[in-house]
Motif scaffolding. Structure first.
Motif, mmCIF file in Angstrom:
data_model
loop_
_atom_site.group_PDB
_atom_site.id
_atom_site.type_symbol
_atom_site.label_atom_id
_atom_site.label_comp_id
_atom_site.label_asym_id
_atom_site.label_seq_id
_atom_site.Cartn_x
_atom_site.Cartn_y
_atom_site.Cartn_z
ATOM 1 N N ASN A 187 -7.896 5.502 -5.265
ATOM 2 C CA ASN A 187 -9.153 4.782 -5.374
ATOM 3 C C ASN A 187 -9.767 5.048 -6.739
ATOM 4 O OD1 ASN A 187 -11.704 3.619 -4.956
ATOM 5 N ND2 ASN A 187 -11.570 4.055 -2.763
ATOM 6 N N ASN A 229 -14.484 -5.207 -10.615
ATOM 7 C CA ASN A 229 -13.067 -4.826 -10.502
ATOM 8 C C ASN A 229 -12.421 -4.706 -11.884
ATOM 9 O OD1 ASN A 229 -13.231 -5.133 -7.583
ATOM 10 N ND2 ASN A 229 -13.200 -7.339 -7.984
ATOM 11 N N ASP A 259 -16.795 -1.150 -10.166
ATOM 12 C CA ASP A 259 -16.444 -1.631 -8.834
ATOM 13 C C ASP A 259 -16.994 -3.029 -8.574
ATOM 14 O OD1 ASP A 259 -15.349 -1.320 -6.216
ATOM 15 O OD2 ASP A 259 -17.367 -0.933 -5.463
ATOM 16 N N ASN A 264 0.853 -1.189 0.000
ATOM 17 C CA ASN A 264 0.000 0.000 0.000
ATOM 18 C C ASN A 264 0.888 1.239 0.000
ATOM 19 O OD1 ASN A 264 -1.909 2.009 0.362
ATOM 20 N ND2 ASN A 264 -3.126 0.808 1.810
ATOM 21 N N GLU A 317 -9.951 -6.951 -6.103
ATOM 22 C CA GLU A 317 -10.022 -8.354 -5.702
ATOM 23 C C GLU A 317 -8.792 -8.676 -4.865
ATOM 24 O OE1 GLU A 317 -11.532 -11.270 -8.782
ATOM 25 O OE2 GLU A 317 -9.468 -11.977 -8.556
ATOM 26 N N GLU A 318 -8.828 -8.267 -3.588
ATOM 27 C CA GLU A 318 -7.676 -8.421 -2.693
ATOM 28 C C GLU A 318 -6.432 -7.746 -3.272
ATOM 29 O OE1 GLU A 318 -7.569 -9.905 0.404
ATOM 30 O OE2 GLU A 318 -9.756 -9.948 0.227
ATOM 31 N N TRP A 326 -2.423 -0.387 -3.781
ATOM 32 C CA TRP A 326 -3.365 0.372 -2.967
ATOM 33 C C TRP A 326 -3.940 -0.474 -1.838
ATOM 34 C CZ3 TRP A 326 -6.536 2.985 -7.498
ATOM 35 C CH2 TRP A 326 -5.718 3.942 -8.117
ATOM 36 N N GLY A 327 -3.229 -1.515 -1.428
ATOM 37 C CA GLY A 327 -3.681 -2.353 -0.332
ATOM 38 C C GLY A 327 -4.683 -3.405 -0.769
ATOM 39 N N THR A 328 -5.005 -4.310 0.147
ATOM 40 C CA THR A 328 -5.902 -5.426 -0.172
ATOM 41 C C THR A 328 -7.370 -5.030 -0.189
ATOM 42 O OG1 THR A 328 -5.913 -6.048 2.169
ATOM 43 C CG2 THR A 328 -4.303 -7.146 0.743
ATOM 44 N N SER A 329 -7.693 -3.839 0.298
ATOM 45 C CA SER A 329 -9.094 -3.415 0.281
ATOM 46 C C SER A 329 -9.538 -2.986 -1.112
ATOM 47 C CB SER A 329 -9.317 -2.268 1.269
ATOM 48 O OG SER A 329 -8.543 -1.131 0.905
ATOM 49 N N PHE A 330 -8.584 -2.753 -1.990
ATOM 50 C CA PHE A 330 -8.925 -2.367 -3.355
ATOM 51 C C PHE A 330 -9.133 -3.610 -4.212
ATOM 52 C CE2 PHE A 330 -7.418 -1.883 -7.730
ATOM 53 C CZ PHE A 330 -8.325 -0.944 -8.198
ATOM 54 N N LYS A 332 -12.909 4.009 -7.445
ATOM 55 C CA LYS A 332 -14.353 3.810 -7.337
ATOM 56 C C LYS A 332 -15.151 4.976 -7.896
ATOM 57 C CE LYS A 332 -14.132 0.616 -3.424
ATOM 58 N NZ LYS A 332 -14.556 0.330 -2.031
#
Length: 561
Positions: free
Chosen positions: A307, A319, A316, A198, A369-370, A363-367, A309
């Motif tokens: 992000n 993805n 979204d 991230n 598909e993991e 951008w980290g796993t929250s973005f 989104k």
């Protein structure tokens, strides 16, 4: 005792000489003939022959009557006079994926065919069939090698090997050599992706993507975590982190051996080769992912902040992303696979057809598909500024690097034609053997000739250059080329690396560093080397004077004991 040892040595040497003269061992390495009624002991003579071939780098290999280049580290002859090859060699000869799992299982994928080799087992699993091998796979220096004859047989290549003239001749029909990539491929399923990072609010995606692609290229054999923060902190010139960066900055850091740095803070590998791609190279990028691992690339992220989104180009729910505008790239990600069947309906905007690259973001796993999302083949930028790090070597591969381009490639020089001759002069730091040279090929199908000049005290001495290597490269990129034979230099001796490079369609085919507008002043050091270019190989111009820059032309050496 000294006389006895000397006598034994001469007896063995004489026996080998007699065998060679009388051809008592022929082209079939598996048979040992009788000499004067006594059976020759293969466990005595074969290792001697193998050692001679390996230490003298005598082995030659051809494919369909054309020389097939290879690194001596990738091929050797074992004590049974079998030609053994590494996964890296398999990837190049057979256009396949070849990776080692759990230190003992070499898994080869080639189109719809798969082969599993295991250490200390004289059989392999070819598809669903158990196949007996002529010899066991071997671990040599931490690398698994397999008998080349067996792999050739599996893939319908014809293999001939003569231990008498050290020649391997391989022939194959077009049907055997043709390999189709799978319709979909995902490095996540092969344990060949780096961990999701991230970058936060920093505009350092260029470093994250480069480091993640590097780590992917070593997997699954070597699980290592490189430090992207060190790349940012030690980038080649002063440039605000908020202004971002690109792959050329990453390459300058890596190719100058400043990194990559691992968790101990030490440089953990040397990057010696990288291939470049653009948005038109979809199939070439797939091959690079398949054979070598993740490919870093640039896209345009149509959003402010980390992000997508809020972007009209991002779905979204699936993805999926496809930018269809005209903006230049502003974000780097890593291509880790593809899916030709990924439906166009998954994208929020209308795209011409199916298909997407599978991309790893920072951008980290929250973005997504993991941490992963899908970018359409029809995205306006994906593939642009693509880099495949295909040859990371151990830090002891060479002892010294000679270079004058610490800021890296940021310009080109030439004479408005597709070829140019260039020379860098360096002063030897010790008693060394110059083993190789490194240079950029700025476009596809570049031909090169590399020369060496000893005792290069004046520009006129460049006329005495001696050719040490030649060849061609299919892709743009950075390449390290080993000399046919190393050249010894003495402490303080001036020596020159000379290259004649030809790149079809180019006007300025030689890469240089120079004081560009985005650099703060003072970062291009014009005193760390002397470079020249020539239109005809006879009349030379000083690059420092002509372009206020330095040639991107490196030399690599080993110290002599």
């Amino acid at each position: 005792m000294r006389f006895t040892r000397r006598l034994a040595f001469y007896v063995i040497a004489l026996a080998i000489l007699i065998l060679v003269k009388l051809n008592t061992f022929g082209e079939d390495y598996s048979s040992v003939e009788t000499f004067r009624g006594a059976q020759l002991e293969s466990d005595v003579f074969y290792p001697l022959i193998a050692r001679s071939i390996n230490e003298g780098h005598l082995l030659k290999l051809s494919l369909n009557e054309e020389d097939f280049p290879f690194s001596p580290d990738d091929v050797y002859v074992n004590d049974h006079l079998q030609v053994m090859v590494s996964p890296a060699f398999l990837r190049e000869l057979f256009s396949c994926s070849a990776r080692v799992y759990d230190d003992s299982h070499l898994f080869v994928e080639r189109g719809e065919e798969t082969v599993s080799f295991y250490l200390n087992q004289q059989s392999a699993i070819f598809g669903e069939e158990i196949v007996e091998l002529t010899g066991e796979p071997a671990n040599r220096g931490g690398v698994i090698y397999v008998p080349l004859a067996d792999v050739c047989k599996m893939f319908d290549y014809h293999f001939r090997w003569s231990s008498k003239n050290y020649q391997v001749k391989i022939t194959a029909e077009e049907d055997a050599m043709a390999v189709n990539l799978p319709r979909s491929y995902d490095l996540r399923k092969k344990s060949r992706t780096a961990s999701i990072r991230n970058q936060g609010s920093q505009t350092t995606c260029w470093a994250f993507a480069s480091i993640e692609a590097l780590e992917s290229s070593l997997l699954p054999e070597r699980k290592v975590t490189f430090d992207e923060k060190d790349m940012v902190a030690n980038k080649p010139y002063a440039y605000s982190d908020q202004n971002g960066g690109d792959y050329t900055m990453a390459l300058a850091y890596l190719l100058s051996w400043k990194g990559p740095v691992d968790e101990t803070g030490e440089v953990a590998a040397h990057v010696q080769q990288a291939r470049f791609f653009n948005q038109d190279d979809i199939d070439d990028i797939k091959w690079a992912v398949y054979k070598y691992g993740g490919v870093s690339t640039s896209i345009y992220a149509n959003v402010s902040g980390a992000n997508l989104k809020d972007s009209s180009y991002y779905n979204d729910a699936t993805n999926a992303y496809c930018y269809m505008g005209s903006e230049s790239p502003n974000h780097d990600v890593v291509i880790i696979g593809w899916d030709d069947r990924y439906e166009a309906s998954n994208f929020s905007n209308s795209v011409p057809g199916d298909g997407a690259f599978i991309c790893q973001n920072s951008w980290g796993t929250s973005f997504g598909e993991e941490g992963v999302f899908y970018v359409s083949y029809y995205d306006m930028n994906v593939g642009d500024q693509g880099v495949s790090y295909m040859n990371l070597e151990a830090v002891n591969n060479y002892d010294e690097i000679y270079q004058s381009d610490l800021c890296g490639w940021n310009g080109q020089i030439g004479y408005n034609k597709e070829d140019v001759t260039a020379a860098n002069i360096y002063r030897a730091r010790g008693n060394e053997t110059v083993m190789a040279a490194g240079f950029y090929a700025l476009d596809k199908n570049t031909d090169y000739e590399i020369y060496f000049v000893s005792n290069c005290d004046t520009v006129s001495t460049l006329a005495k250059r001696v050719k040490v290597a030649e060849g061609s490269v299919k892709n743009a990129g950075y390449y390290t080329v080993s000399f046919d034979n190393g050249v010894v230099v003495s402490p303080g001796e001036l020596f020159a690396i000379v290259i004649h490079i030809t790149t079809p369609g180019a006007d300025h085919p030689m890469a240089i560093e120079y004081q560009s507008a985005r650099m703060e002043a003072g970062y291009v050091d014009l005193s760390d080397g002397v470079g020249y270019i020539s239109r005809n190989g006879l009349d030379w111009e000083n690059v420092e004077d002509k372009a206020s820059g330095n040639l991107c032309l490196k030399a690599y050496t080993k110290r002599n004991e």
